[in-house]
Design an enzyme around this catalytic site. Structure first.
Site, PDB file in Angstrom:
ATOM      1  N   ARG A  99      -3.664  -1.058  -6.244  1.00 52.61           N
ATOM      2  CA  ARG A  99      -2.788  -2.223  -6.159  1.00 52.61           C
ATOM      3  C   ARG A  99      -3.177  -3.169  -7.282  1.00 52.61           C
ATOM      4  O   ARG A  99      -4.254  -3.045  -7.861  1.00 52.61           O
ATOM      5  CB  ARG A  99      -2.928  -2.912  -4.804  1.00 52.61           C
ATOM      6  N   HIS A 127     -15.570  -9.049   1.928  1.00 49.90           N
ATOM      7  CA  HIS A 127     -14.482  -9.909   2.373  1.00 49.90           C
ATOM      8  C   HIS A 127     -14.519 -11.278   1.695  1.00 49.90           C
ATOM      9  O   HIS A 127     -13.529 -11.761   1.146  1.00 49.90           O
ATOM     10  CB  HIS A 127     -14.550 -10.068   3.897  1.00 49.90           C
ATOM     11  N   ARG A 159      -3.295   2.941   8.835  1.00 49.01           N
ATOM     12  CA  ARG A 159      -3.605   1.646   8.194  1.00 49.01           C
ATOM     13  C   ARG A 159      -2.371   0.783   8.084  1.00 49.01           C
ATOM     14  O   ARG A 159      -1.264   1.287   7.945  1.00 49.01           O
ATOM     15  CB  ARG A 159      -4.086   1.855   6.754  1.00 49.01           C
ATOM     16  N   GLY A 169      11.138 -42.475 -13.416  1.00 49.92           N
ATOM     17  CA  GLY A 169       9.960 -42.908 -12.664  1.00 49.92           C
ATOM     18  C   GLY A 169      10.145 -42.391 -11.250  1.00 49.92           C
ATOM     19  O   GLY A 169      10.636 -43.089 -10.362  1.00 49.92           O
ATOM     20  N   LYS A 173       0.826  -1.207   0.000  1.00 47.08           N
ATOM     21  CA  LYS A 173       0.000   0.000   0.000  1.00 47.08           C
ATOM     22  C   LYS A 173       0.862   1.259   0.000  1.00 47.08           C
ATOM     23  O   LYS A 173       0.644   2.177  -0.796  1.00 47.08           O
ATOM     24  CB  LYS A 173      -0.919  -0.013   1.235  1.00 47.08           C
ATOM     25  N   CYS A 198       8.105 -39.451 -16.038  1.00 47.42           N
ATOM     26  CA  CYS A 198       6.722 -39.925 -16.133  1.00 47.42           C
ATOM     27  C   CYS A 198       6.112 -40.199 -14.765  1.00 47.42           C
ATOM     28  O   CYS A 198       4.983 -40.645 -14.665  1.00 47.42           O
ATOM     29  CB  CYS A 198       6.626 -41.150 -17.017  1.00 47.42           C
ATOM     30  N   GLY A 212      -8.154  -7.418   4.953  1.00 41.82           N
ATOM     31  CA  GLY A 212      -8.948  -7.462   6.172  1.00 41.82           C
ATOM     32  C   GLY A 212      -8.298  -8.166   7.350  1.00 41.82           C
ATOM     33  O   GLY A 212      -8.924  -8.340   8.383  1.00 41.82           O
ATOM     34  N   MET A 217      -5.512  -7.265   9.010  1.00 42.96           N
ATOM     35  CA  MET A 217      -4.908  -6.399  10.020  1.00 42.96           C
ATOM     36  C   MET A 217      -5.801  -5.185  10.253  1.00 42.96           C
ATOM     37  O   MET A 217      -6.863  -5.072   9.671  1.00 42.96           O
ATOM     38  CB  MET A 217      -3.505  -6.004   9.590  1.00 42.96           C
ATOM     39  N   SER A 221      13.509 -42.459 -18.921  1.00 45.82           N
ATOM     40  CA  SER A 221      12.361 -41.732 -18.376  1.00 45.82           C
ATOM     41  C   SER A 221      12.370 -41.933 -16.868  1.00 45.82           C
ATOM     42  O   SER A 221      12.413 -43.071 -16.393  1.00 45.82           O
ATOM     43  CB  SER A 221      11.060 -42.264 -18.979  1.00 45.82           C
ATOM     44  N   TYR A 280      11.397 -33.597 -21.887  1.00 46.66           N
ATOM     45  CA  TYR A 280       9.955 -33.449 -21.710  1.00 46.66           C
ATOM     46  C   TYR A 280       9.524 -33.871 -20.313  1.00 46.66           C
ATOM     47  O   TYR A 280      10.259 -34.539 -19.592  1.00 46.66           O
ATOM     48  CB  TYR A 280       9.192 -34.281 -22.753  1.00 46.66           C
TER      49      TYR A 280
HETATM   50  C1  PEP Z   1       7.184 -44.277 -11.318  1.00 44.98           C
HETATM   51  O1  PEP Z   1       7.653 -45.127 -10.591  1.00 44.98           O
HETATM   52  O2  PEP Z   1       7.422 -43.075 -11.191  1.00 44.98           O
HETATM   53  C2  PEP Z   1       6.262 -44.658 -12.403  1.00 44.98           C
HETATM   54  C3  PEP Z   1       5.849 -43.777 -13.282  1.00 44.98           C
HETATM   55  O3  PEP Z   1       5.834 -45.942 -12.422  1.00 44.98           O
HETATM   56  P1  PEP Z   1       4.673 -46.523 -11.487  1.00 44.98           P
HETATM   57  O4  PEP Z   1       4.039 -45.366 -10.804  1.00 44.98           O
HETATM   58  O5  PEP Z   1       3.771 -47.227 -12.410  1.00 44.98           O
HETATM   59  O6  PEP Z   1       5.445 -47.415 -10.582  1.00 44.98           O
END
Ligand code: PEP
Ligand code: MG
Length: 918
Positions: free
Chosen positions: A369, A487, A100, A802, A27, A867, A109, A111, A800, A887
């Site tokens: 603001r 509020h 204020r 897990g 403020k 994943c 609201g 304070m 990937s 990704y």
């Molecule tokens: C993981 O282990 O992160 C995975 C994607 O495989 P799951 O959850 O099927 O074990």
């Protein structure tokens, strides 16, 4: 040099500016900007800000002030006096001020605020004079001051805890006022005459003395310092503390105190006060939107006691359409205000929330603001401002938080069903989307019921800051009173929660716990459904649906995100339907197709039966027969999914879970299985018993199944390559990536790769093809695999992560059992977050980092994704971006969030990079 504790503003100048939020609070910084920036120099009532450093000092030094602060305040006050041509405490021409709070981040609201400070027996006649003889106004201001001051300074800040809600000083004074109104037959506060208010003030003072054992101070400076101290104290008030916990605001920040000359919106019919937004915070329309009240003080608008009028035609609603707009009532002022709000928005390049007061035909800007907005509005404003060239792409993507985007992905009431319904009542649409829940009437009950897993809707006459935790716990909030800036509306909008306010058609009876509307009475626990986008309340539980893929603004916004992000976004999908949905949400491939999911749920009976046969088989011969039967089901699902994702990569994971998970428990099913295999029930029981494992998560699962039963891997791999070959011949562009799970040693991969290569050659030959685009790779979900990623990458063509299993095995926390102790870990701050929700960057993240470095060293350009569930968590997405992954993959509904998070990660990384270069 002595620290500067006071920053003045007013008269076209200011010591501070907008960039000084940490020191001056939001403020204070904005008041300085509005008053002093050369492009603005708006009519801001002069005043000064006492910095947040003083608040820190105050708490570190037993609630005392730094040396010299008193003098500085007096000096700053003199400047204000000079600018206003009035004097604090002067009997002839008195200056009044407001005191204020103002933290770095707005805490609506939470304070305290005290208005009309400086009004005493001595200065009353002077103010009557200033107001042109309006003694009613003056005594009204006086009784407000006594009420606020006794409540905030003399009771709350002094640490006096009233016995119960009804015995607080404010309540007691309100009761006196109600009694007087009743005795005189008045219906509204405005019926009270000057004489009534004068007498009320004396009665109030007597009551204050009686209850709190102290005189209401008649000295202006004493009032001022009492006010300053109370604001600092309110930083540690219960409401403020619990709001900070919810919002994650650090306790160390402290609040600033703004002392500002008072201007009055309640000096008669040429005075008014209001709150407005430069764009509609409910849907993002680029239209000036707001409410005002003639002859009122600021708190009246927010408190929801009188229904505010719309500032213009556009701001009209069901509720206030009969009231006269500011544009009609005061056209010149409206024009001035309109121009100011345009300038403010252009200056800040964002939607602004402004407070203004009109004193005897003169406009003053009290506050501006960045306006809180709901998800739909945030997305719309970002897209529009980009088109208007007010902001660039990167700013646009930073303007929407993942949780705001989430709101757009949230359900709405199924429109087909809603069309058939008559609303029970209508109110103001303060928070979007639909929600159904059971009625509760107190914040406490909301919290308790929600703990029991119930969905509740908090129904209140109006909400106040004490209710925040209950509001948080509820699916939605419904209030009988209050406007779009009340509020409840402000808080719900900030959270993106479904909310309806000002629903005057409902009657709330707290004592009997009954909500009545339109002749219907509903008890606590009854179901109602709200449409927060339209303001409709329905009886019962209406079905919800998702409407996000039809939202063009959302799609435009996500396209902007895509143009900024670097990470690819894939989806975890186990069926062709999921794959299609993922594509609609913008997934660029599938990061995880869990083969085993075809054995769960709808339509799984037949393949599941064959899988069970395979599991129970004793000999390779038996097993091969069962696998042959299973093959067409696997191929069909894989083919459908590859087709839905045509042209995009699809990671198909080989069977992962421990086999005994699939053994039936049902007597009838067991019998069918025994019959089909031509074995006795005893034999079946003994085979099933053999599959039992003490620790299945670390047992015979993943690649280990393929090592023991190569024919199981072979069938799946063949199904994938055959599906791809058929699609190729149909002119499609399949791109399967076969993924081998639960790998810890490169030799496991070598074993499976031999099968994959052989089957690939066989399928090519069989279909007369030269090659097929594909990869064979692995999951990194066992800590050992992360460490030896250089060796693994000699075989694997992609990785990937897990992270579900990597977290499980890295921490040694069972995924399925963490629920029993995680709450203690979070409560005691042993862990900052649930590591299964957001990646533990320091530990599990380090394993990922090592894995990526070693993997890419052995195989430059190695494709790497994630994943695990973390792929849809914005903080984890940011981490994955920084690790240089290719990704992230998450459930279809999280794909839009991941697209935004990836764009924000890229923007944040860019900013950091350019910061370093400078
Ligand atoms: C993981 O282990 O992160 C995975 C994607 O495989 P799951 O959850 O099927 O074990
Ligand atoms: Mg796993």
């Amino acid at each position: 040099m002595k620290a500067k504790y006071i920053y003045a503003f007013g008269g076209g100048k200011a010591d501070g500016n907008e960039s000084m939020k940490n020191l001056l609070g939001g403020k204070g910084a904005n008041l300085a900007e509005m008053a002093g920036h050369r492009d603005l120099r708006l009519p801001v009532p002069p005043g000064f800000t006492i910095t947040t450093e003083v608040c820190t000092y105050y708490y570190e030094h037993k609630k005392s002030y730094p040396a010299g602060l008193k003098k500085d305040v007096e000096r700053a006050l003199q400047t204000v006096e000079r600018l206003m041509g009035r004097k604090f405490g002067d009997p002839v021409n008195p200056l009044l001020v407001s005191v204020r709070s103002g933290a770095r981040k707005s805490m609506p609201g939470m304070m305290e605020t005290i208005l009309n400070v400086g009004l005493t027996e001595k200065t009353i006649p002077g103010l009557v004079e200033q107001s042109g003889g309006n003694s009613r106004f003056v005594y009204d201001a006086y009784r407000r001051l006594i009420m606020m001051y006794s409540d905030v300074v003399m009771e709350k800040a002094a640490g006096i805890e009233p016995k119960d809600d009804n015995s607080g000083i404010r309540r007691q004074l309100e009761r006196i006022m109600d009694r007087v109104k009743k005795a005189k037959g008045y219906t509204s506060d405005t019926d009270l005459t000057a004489e009534d208010l004068r007498q009320l003030s004396s009665e109030f003072k007597m009551k204050v003395r009686e209850i709190l054992g102290q005189e209401f101070p008649d000295d202006p400076l004493q009032q001022l310092w009492g006010g300053i101290g109370a604001v600092f104290s309110s930083w540690n008030g219960k409401r403020a503390v619990s709001y900070r916990r919810i919002e994650g605001i650090p306790d160390e920040w402290g609040t600033a105190v703004n002392v500002q000359s008072m201007v009055f919106g309640n000096m008669g019919s040429d005075s008014a006060t209001g709150v407005a937004f430069t764009r509609n915070p409910g849907n993002g329309d680029n239209r000036f939107y707001g409410e005002y009240l003639i002859d009122a003080q600021g708190e009246d608008v927010v408190a929801g006691i009188r229904t505010p009028a719309p500032i213009n035609e556009y701001s009209k609603s069901e509720h206030n359409k009969e009231l006269v707009t500011l544009e009609k009532a005061m056209p010149k002022i409206y024009k001035e205000l309109f121009q100011i709000q345009r300038r403010l928005e252009k200056h800040y390049r964002d939607m602004q929330d402004i407070e203004f007061t009109i004193e005897k035909g003169r406009l003053f800007m009290l506050q501006c603001r960045v306006g809180k907005r709901n998800g739909p509005a945030a997305v719309r404003i970002a897209v529009d401002m980009l088109a208007e060239k007010l902001i660039d792409k990167r700013t646009a993507v930073m303007r929407v938080t993942p949780s705001q985007l989430d709101e757009l992905l949230h359900p709405i009431i199924d429109p087909a069903v809603e069309k058939e319904q008559e609303p029970l009542a209508k109110g103001l649409p303060a928070g979007p989307g639909g929600a159904a829940g059971q009625i509760v009437f107190s914040a406490h009950d909301a919290v308790e019921w929600a703990k029991q897993g119930k969905k509740v809707i908090l129904v209140r006459e109006e909400t106040n800051p004490e209710d925040v935790e209950g509001m948080r716990a509820a699916q939605a909030i419904l209030t009988a009173r209050g406007g779009m800036t009340s509020h409840a509306a402000l808080v719900a909008r900030g959270w993106g929660k479904c909310c309806i306010v000002g629903c005057s058609g409902i009657h709330v009876d707290y004592s009997s716990k009954i909500l009545s509307a339109d002749g219907v009475s509903l008890n606590e626990g009854s179901w109602i459904t709200l449409n927060g986008t339209r303001g409709n309340v329905y009886k019962g539980q209406l079905p919800m649906m998702d409407a996000s893929s039809e939202n063009k603004v959302l799609m435009d916004f996500l396209k902007v995100c895509d143009s900024v992000k670097r990470l690819g976004i894939r989806t975890n999908a186990d069926t062709p339907e999921d794959a299609k949905r993922g594509r609609q949400f913008g997934a660029q491939g599938i990061g995880l197709f869990r083969t085993e999911h075809m054995f769960y749920g709808k339509g799984s009976e037949e393949p599941l039966f064959r899988l069970r046969k395979m599991i129970i088989s004793r000999t390779a011969e038996e097993r091969r027969r069962a696998l042959d039967e299973l093959y067409p089901y696997v191929k069909k699902d894989v083919k459908g999914t590859l087709e839905a994702m045509d042209g995009y990569p699809v990671v198909v994971r080989l069977l992962d879970p421990p086999l005994h998970e699939f053994v039936p428990r049902d007597e009838g099913k067991l019998r069918d299985l025994a019959n089909d295999l031509h074995i006795t029930m005893e034999e079946l029981a003994s085979r099933a018993e053999n599959l039992h494992e003490s620790n299945p998560m670390m047992g015979h699962r993943g690649v280990r199944l393929g090592i023991t039963y190569p024919e199981v891997s072979e069938m799946q791999i063949r199904a994938v390559f055959d599906a791809a070959a058929e699609l190729l011949k149909e002119g499609k562009h399949p791109y399967p990536e076969i993924m081998i799970p639960v790998v810890g040693h490169v030799n496991e991969l070598k074993d499976q790769f031999e099968i994959a290569r052989r089957v690939y050659r066989e399928v090519l030959a069989q279909h007369g093809l030269k090659s097929m685009k594909h990869m064979v790779g692995t999951m990194i979900e066992i800590p050992r695999a992360a460490i030896v990623s250089d060796k693994i990458a000699e075989m694997a063509e992609f990785f990937s992560f897990g992270t579900n299993d990597l977290t499980q095995m890295g921490f040694g926390f069972s995924r399925d059992d963490i629920g029993s102790f995680l709450p203690d870990y979070l409560e005691k701050r042993i862990l900052p977050d649930d590591p299964f929700q957001t990646i533990d960057q320091e530990g599990i993240g380090e394993l990922m980092k090592i894995s990526i470095e070693r993997g890419r060293k052995a195989r430059p350009g190695l494709e790497i994704g994630i994943c695990g569930e973390h792929g849809g968590d914005p903080r984890s997405v940011d981490f994955c971006h920084r690790l240089g992954m290719d990704y992230v993959s998450c459930s279809p509904f999280r794909v839009p969030i991941a697209r935004l998070a990836a764009a924000q990660a890229a923007t944040a990384a860019e900013k950091k990079g350019s910061g370093r270069r400078k």
